[in-house]
Design an enzyme around this catalytic site. Structure first.
Site, PDB file in Angstrom:
ATOM      1  N   HIS A  68      32.184  32.867  28.052  1.00 43.78           N
ATOM      2  CA  HIS A  68      32.946  33.301  26.875  1.00 43.78           C
ATOM      3  C   HIS A  68      34.033  32.283  26.522  1.00 43.78           C
ATOM      4  CE1 HIS A  68      31.956  37.885  26.975  1.00 43.78           C
ATOM      5  NE2 HIS A  68      30.885  37.119  27.027  1.00 43.78           N
ATOM      6  N   TYR A 197      39.995  43.905  23.486  1.00 41.43           N
ATOM      7  CA  TYR A 197      41.113  44.660  24.066  1.00 41.43           C
ATOM      8  C   TYR A 197      41.749  45.419  22.908  1.00 41.43           C
ATOM      9  CZ  TYR A 197      40.930  41.832  28.375  1.00 41.43           C
ATOM     10  OH  TYR A 197      40.543  41.232  29.550  1.00 41.43           O
ATOM     11  N   PRO A 288      44.521  46.056  36.161  1.00 39.13           N
ATOM     12  CA  PRO A 288      43.339  45.263  35.790  1.00 39.13           C
ATOM     13  C   PRO A 288      43.407  44.536  34.449  1.00 39.13           C
ATOM     14  CG  PRO A 288      42.864  47.613  35.660  1.00 39.13           C
ATOM     15  CD  PRO A 288      44.208  47.490  36.292  1.00 39.13           C
ATOM     16  N   LYS A 292      42.826  39.747  36.647  1.00 39.92           N
ATOM     17  CA  LYS A 292      43.322  38.746  37.590  1.00 39.92           C
ATOM     18  C   LYS A 292      43.016  39.044  39.059  1.00 39.92           C
ATOM     19  CE  LYS A 292      44.851  35.841  34.791  1.00 39.92           C
ATOM     20  NZ  LYS A 292      43.659  35.089  34.499  1.00 39.92           N
ATOM     21  N   TYR A 380      45.116  33.580  30.717  1.00 42.77           N
ATOM     22  CA  TYR A 380      43.863  34.329  30.829  1.00 42.77           C
ATOM     23  C   TYR A 380      42.780  33.495  31.508  1.00 42.77           C
ATOM     24  CZ  TYR A 380      40.356  37.766  29.392  1.00 42.77           C
ATOM     25  OH  TYR A 380      39.378  38.730  29.385  1.00 42.77           O
TER      26      TYR A 380
HETATM   27  P1  FAD Z   1      38.264  44.161  48.542  1.00 40.87           P
HETATM   28  O1  FAD Z   1      37.222  43.853  47.537  1.00 40.87           O
HETATM   29  O2  FAD Z   1      38.963  45.460  48.483  1.00 40.87           O
HETATM   30  O3  FAD Z   1      37.600  43.976  49.983  1.00 40.87           O
HETATM   31  C1  FAD Z   1      38.212  44.400  51.164  1.00 40.87           C
HETATM   32  C2  FAD Z   1      37.136  44.783  52.150  1.00 40.87           C
HETATM   33  O4  FAD Z   1      37.740  45.103  53.402  1.00 40.87           O
HETATM   34  C3  FAD Z   1      36.380  46.018  51.710  1.00 40.87           C
HETATM   35  O5  FAD Z   1      34.999  45.749  51.708  1.00 40.87           O
HETATM   36  C4  FAD Z   1      36.769  47.083  52.729  1.00 40.87           C
HETATM   37  O6  FAD Z   1      35.718  48.000  52.977  1.00 40.87           O
HETATM   38  C5  FAD Z   1      37.088  46.215  53.947  1.00 40.87           C
HETATM   39  N1  FAD Z   1      38.004  46.858  54.925  1.00 40.87           N
HETATM   40  C6  FAD Z   1      39.111  47.592  54.662  1.00 40.87           C
HETATM   41  N2  FAD Z   1      39.691  48.008  55.812  1.00 40.87           N
HETATM   42  C7  FAD Z   1      38.938  47.510  56.812  1.00 40.87           C
HETATM   43  C8  FAD Z   1      39.015  47.608  58.232  1.00 40.87           C
HETATM   44  N3  FAD Z   1      39.993  48.292  58.827  1.00 40.87           N
HETATM   45  N4  FAD Z   1      38.066  46.997  58.974  1.00 40.87           N
HETATM   46  C9  FAD Z   1      37.055  46.311  58.400  1.00 40.87           C
HETATM   47  N5  FAD Z   1      36.940  46.182  57.046  1.00 40.87           N
HETATM   48  C10 FAD Z   1      37.865  46.773  56.267  1.00 40.87           C
HETATM   49  N6  FAD Z   1      39.943  43.556  39.136  1.00 40.87           N
HETATM   50  C11 FAD Z   1      39.710  43.042  37.946  1.00 40.87           C
HETATM   51  O7  FAD Z   1      40.041  41.879  37.759  1.00 40.87           O
HETATM   52  N7  FAD Z   1      39.096  43.799  36.965  1.00 40.87           N
HETATM   53  C12 FAD Z   1      38.694  45.095  37.183  1.00 40.87           C
HETATM   54  O8  FAD Z   1      38.128  45.737  36.316  1.00 40.87           O
HETATM   55  C13 FAD Z   1      38.931  45.658  38.426  1.00 40.87           C
HETATM   56  N8  FAD Z   1      38.557  46.931  38.701  1.00 40.87           N
HETATM   57  C14 FAD Z   1      38.842  47.448  39.936  1.00 40.87           C
HETATM   58  C15 FAD Z   1      38.495  48.778  40.217  1.00 40.87           C
HETATM   59  C16 FAD Z   1      38.818  49.352  41.473  1.00 40.87           C
HETATM   60  C17 FAD Z   1      38.441  50.789  41.754  1.00 40.87           C
HETATM   61  C18 FAD Z   1      39.495  48.570  42.443  1.00 40.87           C
HETATM   62  C19 FAD Z   1      39.865  49.176  43.781  1.00 40.87           C
HETATM   63  C20 FAD Z   1      39.812  47.246  42.147  1.00 40.87           C
HETATM   64  C21 FAD Z   1      39.501  46.669  40.902  1.00 40.87           C
HETATM   65  N9  FAD Z   1      39.824  45.345  40.592  1.00 40.87           N
HETATM   66  C22 FAD Z   1      39.571  44.841  39.395  1.00 40.87           C
HETATM   67  C23 FAD Z   1      40.429  44.461  41.539  1.00 40.87           C
HETATM   68  C24 FAD Z   1      39.413  43.582  42.229  1.00 40.87           C
HETATM   69  O9  FAD Z   1      38.186  44.243  42.362  1.00 40.87           O
HETATM   70  C25 FAD Z   1      40.032  43.222  43.555  1.00 40.87           C
HETATM   71  O10 FAD Z   1      41.180  42.438  43.284  1.00 40.87           O
HETATM   72  C26 FAD Z   1      39.087  42.475  44.487  1.00 40.87           C
HETATM   73  O11 FAD Z   1      38.100  43.360  44.978  1.00 40.87           O
HETATM   74  C27 FAD Z   1      39.876  41.890  45.667  1.00 40.87           C
HETATM   75  O12 FAD Z   1      38.998  41.414  46.630  1.00 40.87           O
HETATM   76  P2  FAD Z   1      39.369  41.506  48.158  1.00 40.87           P
HETATM   77  O13 FAD Z   1      38.247  40.821  48.856  1.00 40.87           O
HETATM   78  O14 FAD Z   1      40.752  41.039  48.368  1.00 40.87           O
HETATM   79  O15 FAD Z   1      39.412  43.058  48.517  1.00 40.87           O
HETATM   80  C1  DHB Z   2      36.713  43.379  32.970  1.00 39.20           C
HETATM   81  C2  DHB Z   2      37.762  43.943  33.634  1.00 39.20           C
HETATM   82  C3  DHB Z   2      39.040  43.639  33.235  1.00 39.20           C
HETATM   83  O1  DHB Z   2      40.083  44.159  33.889  1.00 39.20           O
HETATM   84  C4  DHB Z   2      39.287  42.801  32.176  1.00 39.20           C
HETATM   85  O2  DHB Z   2      40.558  42.555  31.795  1.00 39.20           O
HETATM   86  C5  DHB Z   2      38.228  42.220  31.540  1.00 39.20           C
HETATM   87  C6  DHB Z   2      36.923  42.520  31.936  1.00 39.20           C
HETATM   88  C7  DHB Z   2      35.328  43.732  33.408  1.00 39.20           C
HETATM   89  O3  DHB Z   2      35.181  44.499  34.363  1.00 39.20           O
HETATM   90  O4  DHB Z   2      34.375  43.255  32.774  1.00 39.20           O
END
Ligand code: FAD
Ligand code: DHB
Length: 388
Positions: A68, A197, A288, A292, A380
């Site tokens: 995009h 948005y 979200p 980021k 962004y």
């Molecule tokens: P995570 O993806 O949370 O991974 C952490 C992992 O550690 C998980 O698999 C968990 O099961 C594991 N874990 C936890 N505790 C333990 C333990 N004690 N022992 C072993 N393993 C463990 N970001 C966006 O930019 N746009 C979005 O639309 C968006 N939607 C989201 C929706 C939800 C419901 C959530 C929760 C987050 C969302 N985010 C979004 C944020 C984005 O998905 C996260 O920033 C991203 O997943 C971060 O990655 P991570 O690897 O740090 O953590």
């Molecule tokens: C998506 C999520 C976001 O938080 C955003 O700002 C843009 C796109 C997505 O899940 O596609």
């Protein structure tokens, strides 16, 4: 190295260390099926795509990802395009779901035959301030321990790594928002080629997508909203009301996923203690709006991976010691940007008209001033702050 968590942060770090020949064990408390299907983010900055490409796990991303070069802001019944690429010196963003990144990384790890233990729950960390920290974990009904040189806490916001840092050395910053996002996956072609948005009198809505035939849409809802209150017809009705414009309408399709995600800003400083290093959601959360969260997680492990490789190869701890401060500069930029996008676009539940006028004025400014639009675009697509 012991890596807790097989989300984007843990899996990317493991891959990065693998390419440098450093031994890692990844512990994940959920099943493979669960982590590969947990619907979350989907918008990747160019730096994220570049790192995954360097690590040899982006072949499908380049084939299936949607590039995009702009996005739209919608308010006051009009849509305004922000040409991201033109305003950011040629950078773009890519739509490719977090679930797919996780699948690609898990497949690569398994192909390399390296340890990735699912349903292995880390429950205690010991000796973090010594030379050989220990992770205690449960798996298949037994208790086990993993001794390592470094522990990477990539276990998300609810993990055990952050709470293992003594309270006296931690400072936390947080903000709760009076709204949440209801997100859906719809089996329908996205009604627009780029993201929209939308600020509206009924609250925020976002049109995004996962592929040319699958839509990803979000609605602002109450933080305590129960998904049971939202049958599919009500979701579509609300999306039409918030995103619709004369002469343009949303294409509906079967909803195959729906869920409510809370919104908060949170930072824990520092991101390290002794031989424990936090990366991704384990150390910080953004709301979200602006996408980021995932990108910050990948950036953290890029820095952490480089620091561990340097230490491994030269014995120098300089990058490890600088890790927390280096990460936090980008984290705080993203915290501000996500807070700004969130507060500019969401309706305050108590309907403060002064706030609403400020939002509209800010939106008009971004839509009409190249300088303001450039600020949005630069952040962004992923802003790299100077290192000092
Ligand atoms: P995570 O993806 O949370 O991974 C952490 C992992 O550690 C998980 O698999 C968990 O099961 C594991 N874990 C936890 N505790 C333990 C333990 N004690 N022992 C072993 N393993 C463990 N970001 C966006 O930019 N746009 C979005 O639309 C968006 N939607 C989201 C929706 C939800 C419901 C959530 C929760 C987050 C969302 N985010 C979004 C944020 C984005 O998905 C996260 O920033 C991203 O997943 C971060 O990655 P991570 O690897 O740090 O953590
Ligand atoms: C998506 C999520 C976001 O938080 C955003 O700002 C843009 C796109 C997505 O899940 O596609």
């Amino acid at each position: 190295m012991g890596i807790i968590g097989a989300g984007p942060a843990g899996l990317t770090l493991a891959r990065l260390l693998e390419t440098a020949g450093i031994e890692t064990v990844v512990l994940e408390n959920r099943s493979r099926e669960y982590v590969e299907h947990r619907q979350r983010a989907g918008l990747l900055e160019q730096g994220t795509v570049d790192l995954l490409t360097e690590l040899g796990v982006a072949e499908r991303l380049h084939r299936e990802g949607l590039v995009h070069t702009g996005l739209s802001l919608q308010f006051d019944g009009e849509r305004h395009r922000i040409p991201l690429t033109e305003l950011s010196g040629g950078k773009h963003v890519t739509i490719y779901a977090q679930t797919e990144i996780v699948k690609d990384l898990v497949a690569a790890r398994q192909e390399s035959g390296l340890p990735l233990l699912f349903e292995a729950e880390a429950y205690a960390l010991e000796g973090l301030d010594g030379e050989r920290p220990l992770i205690r974990y449960r798996r298949e009904g037994g208790e086990h321990e993993l001794e390592c040189d470094i522990v990477a806490g990539c276990d998300g916001f609810h993990g055990i790594a952050r709470p293992s840092i003594p309270d006296q050395v931690v400072r936390t910053f947080s903000r709760e928002y009076p709204y949440a996002w209801l997100g859906i996956i719809a089996q329908a072609p996205p009604s627009n080629d780029e993201l929209i948005y939308a600020h509206s009198a009924r609250g925020f809505a976002l049109l995004s997508m996962r592929s040319p035939s699958v839509g990803r849409l979000y609605l602002q809802v109450r933080p305590d909203e129960r998904i049971e209150e939202w049958p599919d017809e009500r979701i579509w009705e609300e999306l039409h009301a918030r995103l619709g414009l004369p002469g343009w309408s949303l294409v509906e399709g079967p909803i195959t996923e729906k869920g409510v995600a809370p919104m908060r800003s949170f930072v824990s400083e520092p991101l390290s203690f002794g031989r424990l290093y936090l990366a991704g959601d384990a150390g910080h959360i953004v709301p979200p709006t602006g996408a980021k969260g995932l990108n910050l997680a990948i950036n953290d492990v890029r820095l952490l991976g480089e620091a561990i490789v340097r230490w491994h190869e030269s014995g120098s701890r300089d990058l490890l010691d600088a890790y927390s401060a280096a990460c936090l500069r980008r984290v705080w930029r993203a915290e501000h940007f996500s807070w700004w996008m969130t507060t500019m676009l969401h309706k305050l539940p108590d309907g403060d008209p002064f706030d609403e006028q400020l939002q509209l004025s800010q939106l008009r400014y971004v839509a009409s001033s190249e300088a303001a639009a450039r600020t949005l675009a630069e952040n962004y697509v992923g802003y790299e702050p100077p290192t000092r």
